[in-house]
Design a protein around this motif. Structure first.
Motif, PDB file in Angstrom:
ATOM      1  N   HIS A 128       0.716  13.485   6.860  1.00 19.61           N
ATOM      2  CA  HIS A 128       0.324  12.150   7.300  1.00 19.61           C
ATOM      3  C   HIS A 128      -1.103  12.187   7.806  1.00 19.61           C
ATOM      4  O   HIS A 128      -1.652  13.253   8.073  1.00 19.61           O
ATOM      5  CB  HIS A 128       1.273  11.643   8.400  1.00 19.61           C
ATOM      6  CG  HIS A 128       1.245  12.492   9.627  1.00 19.61           C
ATOM      7  ND1 HIS A 128       2.240  13.381   9.940  1.00 19.61           N
ATOM      8  CD2 HIS A 128       0.326  12.606  10.615  1.00 19.61           C
ATOM      9  CE1 HIS A 128       1.953  13.998  11.059  1.00 19.61           C
ATOM     10  NE2 HIS A 128       0.792  13.557  11.504  1.00 19.61           N
ATOM     11  N   LEU A 130      -3.470  10.090  10.703  1.00 18.95           N
ATOM     12  CA  LEU A 130      -3.428   9.115  11.788  1.00 18.95           C
ATOM     13  C   LEU A 130      -4.748   9.139  12.531  1.00 18.95           C
ATOM     14  O   LEU A 130      -5.194  10.190  12.979  1.00 18.95           O
ATOM     15  CB  LEU A 130      -2.272   9.454  12.740  1.00 18.95           C
ATOM     16  CG  LEU A 130      -2.137   8.621  14.010  1.00 18.95           C
ATOM     17  CD1 LEU A 130      -2.030   7.136  13.709  1.00 18.95           C
ATOM     18  CD2 LEU A 130      -0.932   9.084  14.821  1.00 18.95           C
TER      19      LEU A 130
ATOM     20  N   ASP B  90       1.739  -5.726  11.293  1.00 14.42           N
ATOM     21  CA  ASP B  90       1.121  -4.408  11.286  1.00 14.42           C
ATOM     22  C   ASP B  90       2.036  -3.399  10.588  1.00 14.42           C
ATOM     23  O   ASP B  90       3.194  -3.255  10.940  1.00 14.42           O
ATOM     24  CB  ASP B  90       0.848  -3.952  12.715  1.00 14.42           C
ATOM     25  CG  ASP B  90       0.142  -2.615  12.747  1.00 14.42           C
ATOM     26  OD1 ASP B  90      -0.892  -2.492  12.074  1.00 14.42           O
ATOM     27  OD2 ASP B  90       0.640  -1.704  13.440  1.00 14.42           O
ATOM     28  N   HIS B  91       1.516  -2.733   9.611  1.00  9.04           N
ATOM     29  CA  HIS B  91       2.324  -1.767   8.876  1.00  9.04           C
ATOM     30  C   HIS B  91       1.446  -0.655   8.345  1.00  9.04           C
ATOM     31  O   HIS B  91       0.225  -0.719   8.421  1.00  9.04           O
ATOM     32  CB  HIS B  91       3.063  -2.462   7.737  1.00  9.04           C
ATOM     33  CG  HIS B  91       2.151  -2.924   6.650  1.00  9.04           C
ATOM     34  ND1 HIS B  91       1.393  -4.053   6.749  1.00  9.04           N
ATOM     35  CD2 HIS B  91       1.859  -2.389   5.440  1.00  9.04           C
ATOM     36  CE1 HIS B  91       0.682  -4.213   5.646  1.00  9.04           C
ATOM     37  NE2 HIS B  91       0.936  -3.211   4.840  1.00  9.04           N
ATOM     38  N   HIS B  92       2.080   0.368   7.782  1.00 11.07           N
ATOM     39  CA  HIS B  92       1.359   1.519   7.264  1.00 11.07           C
ATOM     40  C   HIS B  92       1.760   1.757   5.828  1.00 11.07           C
ATOM     41  O   HIS B  92       2.478   0.930   5.260  1.00 11.07           O
ATOM     42  CB  HIS B  92       1.645   2.719   8.166  1.00 11.07           C
ATOM     43  CG  HIS B  92       1.469   2.389   9.615  1.00 11.07           C
ATOM     44  ND1 HIS B  92       2.536   2.149  10.451  1.00 11.07           N
ATOM     45  CD2 HIS B  92       0.365   2.199  10.352  1.00 11.07           C
ATOM     46  CE1 HIS B  92       2.076   1.836  11.649  1.00 11.07           C
ATOM     47  NE2 HIS B  92       0.771   1.853  11.622  1.00 11.07           N
ATOM     48  N   HIS B  93       1.305   2.851   5.246  1.00  5.59           N
ATOM     49  CA  HIS B  93       1.592   3.070   3.836  1.00  5.59           C
ATOM     50  C   HIS B  93       2.073   4.482   3.559  1.00  5.59           C
ATOM     51  O   HIS B  93       1.660   5.427   4.221  1.00  5.59           O
ATOM     52  CB  HIS B  93       0.354   2.772   2.980  1.00  5.59           C
ATOM     53  CG  HIS B  93      -0.069   1.346   3.057  1.00  5.59           C
ATOM     54  ND1 HIS B  93      -1.084   0.925   3.880  1.00  5.59           N
ATOM     55  CD2 HIS B  93       0.409   0.238   2.455  1.00  5.59           C
ATOM     56  CE1 HIS B  93      -1.216  -0.386   3.767  1.00  5.59           C
ATOM     57  NE2 HIS B  93      -0.323  -0.832   2.914  1.00  5.59           N
ATOM     58  N   ASP B 104       4.951   0.071   1.470  1.00 10.37           N
ATOM     59  CA  ASP B 104       4.720  -0.367   2.846  1.00 10.37           C
ATOM     60  C   ASP B 104       5.699   0.313   3.797  1.00 10.37           C
ATOM     61  O   ASP B 104       6.872   0.492   3.464  1.00 10.37           O
ATOM     62  CB  ASP B 104       4.893  -1.890   2.959  1.00 10.37           C
ATOM     63  CG  ASP B 104       3.652  -2.641   2.499  1.00 10.37           C
ATOM     64  OD1 ASP B 104       2.651  -1.982   2.180  1.00 10.37           O
ATOM     65  OD2 ASP B 104       3.691  -3.879   2.476  1.00 10.37           O
ATOM     66  N   CYS B 108       6.914   1.267  12.881  1.00  9.41           N
ATOM     67  CA  CYS B 108       6.571   2.531  13.510  1.00  9.41           C
ATOM     68  C   CYS B 108       6.140   2.219  14.936  1.00  9.41           C
ATOM     69  O   CYS B 108       5.285   1.378  15.152  1.00  9.41           O
ATOM     70  CB  CYS B 108       5.411   3.205  12.791  1.00  9.41           C
ATOM     71  SG  CYS B 108       5.850   3.797  11.180  1.00  9.41           S
ATOM     72  N   ARG B 129      -4.934   3.791  12.182  1.00  7.34           N
ATOM     73  CA  ARG B 129      -4.617   3.880  10.760  1.00  7.34           C
ATOM     74  C   ARG B 129      -3.616   5.008  10.600  1.00  7.34           C
ATOM     75  O   ARG B 129      -3.800   6.091  11.148  1.00  7.34           O
ATOM     76  CB  ARG B 129      -5.867   4.194   9.925  1.00  7.34           C
ATOM     77  CG  ARG B 129      -6.977   3.180  10.083  1.00  7.34           C
ATOM     78  CD  ARG B 129      -7.978   3.261   8.962  1.00  7.34           C
ATOM     79  NE  ARG B 129      -8.381   4.617   8.653  1.00  7.34           N
ATOM     80  CZ  ARG B 129      -8.048   5.256   7.555  1.00  7.34           C
ATOM     81  NH1 ARG B 129      -7.299   4.666   6.651  1.00  7.34           N
ATOM     82  NH2 ARG B 129      -8.454   6.470   7.354  1.00  7.34           N
ATOM     83  N   LEU B 130      -2.565   4.748   9.860  1.00  2.00           N
ATOM     84  CA  LEU B 130      -1.531   5.765   9.664  1.00  2.00           C
ATOM     85  C   LEU B 130      -1.033   5.711   8.231  1.00  2.00           C
ATOM     86  O   LEU B 130      -0.614   4.652   7.761  1.00  2.00           O
ATOM     87  CB  LEU B 130      -0.378   5.515  10.648  1.00  2.00           C
ATOM     88  CG  LEU B 130       0.861   6.405  10.498  1.00  2.00           C
ATOM     89  CD1 LEU B 130       0.517   7.875  10.614  1.00  2.00           C
ATOM     90  CD2 LEU B 130       1.908   6.027  11.550  1.00  2.00           C
ATOM     91  N   GLU B 131      -1.148   6.826   7.540  1.00  2.00           N
ATOM     92  CA  GLU B 131      -0.622   6.900   6.182  1.00  2.00           C
ATOM     93  C   GLU B 131       0.228   8.149   6.029  1.00  2.00           C
ATOM     94  O   GLU B 131      -0.057   9.180   6.639  1.00  2.00           O
ATOM     95  CB  GLU B 131      -1.752   6.944   5.141  1.00  2.00           C
ATOM     96  CG  GLU B 131      -2.461   5.634   4.970  1.00  2.00           C
ATOM     97  CD  GLU B 131      -3.769   5.642   5.711  1.00  2.00           C
ATOM     98  OE1 GLU B 131      -4.460   6.662   5.684  1.00  2.00           O
ATOM     99  OE2 GLU B 131      -4.086   4.617   6.353  1.00  2.00           O
TER     100      GLU B 131
END
Ligand SMILES: [Mn+2]
Ligand SMILES: [Mn+2]
Ligand SMILES: [Zn+2]
Ligand SMILES: [Zn+2]
Lengths: 141, 141
Positions: A128, A130, B90-93, B104, B108, B129-131
């Motif tokens: 991940h 972040l 708000d979401h991440h990938h 999506d 979290c 930012r979080l992926e």
DNA sequence: TTATAGATGCAAGCGTATTGCATGTAGTAT
DNA sequence: ATACTACATGCAATACGCTTGCATCTATAA
């Protein structure tokens, strides 16, 4: 040859990479700071160390280092990559919107979130990224 | 003019942007998918819609949209930016290492982590930012 | 319909990153 | 110490994402 440089040389040889002056100095740079470096920063550092490496060479160095697992490539919302040592414990970064300073952030319990996602969606999560953005302590004043 | 297009046009006018064909179609694109688009993808879509927009124009469109808060710019470890609607929660990938599909990820609880960082280090966190990277369900087989 | 602020097309240009090829050099064998 | 060779580097060309200046065009409102 100082101890640190000697360590760098050994580390390179362990990965079957030739210990050239540019690579040794690059390793030393990464070991001396916790600020992720971009290619230009690395090139400037090498130049100060009387090692005039071409940009193409510096790009090749960071790509090789990353491929060998010595460094990892990160992105901080810029249109370029940065690089830092890969052997640190998993951590993230805080970037100040105002002054651009970068701070390491450790001890985030992301594993719990990843486990939850795996159970809910069946995704196998391997890595991940972040990053946090905001104002550092001194820029809040 | 269909309902969707009409909505797009209204949305543009609310932001004081002129409702040009390219912008209307770009809005429609963003509303029809949850896959973040890069400039090339958007340009290809416009072309299929018989709207031949120059790359410079598409870059200007996504920049303007982002500046007005319609879209947001994201980075998925590529040396380019992608864009998606900003009005989603708000979401991440999650990005599959094998097939590149983007999913999506919501729900979290990063706020708890952010609060902890603020208390420990005094950093004022405004965004993150979080992926996640790994293998999607079908690529695990 | 006209006027005009703003949007677009086109081409030039910038910065990051990659690559082909000739040359240089680290590691190794002699 | 010397020579050899695979690998690393310098240099130039190239690719790509992205921006910008300027002339032209157009969506909007008077
Ligand atoms: Mn770090
Ligand atoms: Mn999304
Ligand atoms: Zn700061
Ligand atoms: Zn997949």
């Amino acid at each position: 040859m100082n101890t640190r440089q000697h360590n760098c040389k050994e580390e390179l040889q362990e990965t079957e990479l030739r210990a050239t002056p540019a690579r040794i100095a690059a390793m030393r740079y990464f070991e001396q700071t916790d600020k992720p470096a971009d290619v230009q920063m690395l090139k400037t550092y090498l130049h100060k160390q009387k090692i005039k490496a071409d940009s193409a060479t510096v790009f090749r160095i960071v790509n090789t280092f990353t491929q060998k697992g010595l460094t990892k490539q990160i992105q901080l919302n810029e249109n370029k990559f940065r690089y830092e040592l890969a052997d640190k414990i998993d951590h993230h970064h805080f970037i100040c919107d105002n002054c651009g300073t970068i701070e390491d952030i450790s001890d985030c319990n992301i594993e719990a979130i990843e486990k939850e996602i795996n159970q809910k969606k069946g995704l196998l999560i391997k890595r991940h990224r972040l990053e946090f953005f905001g104002l550092c302590k001194s820029c809040q004043r």
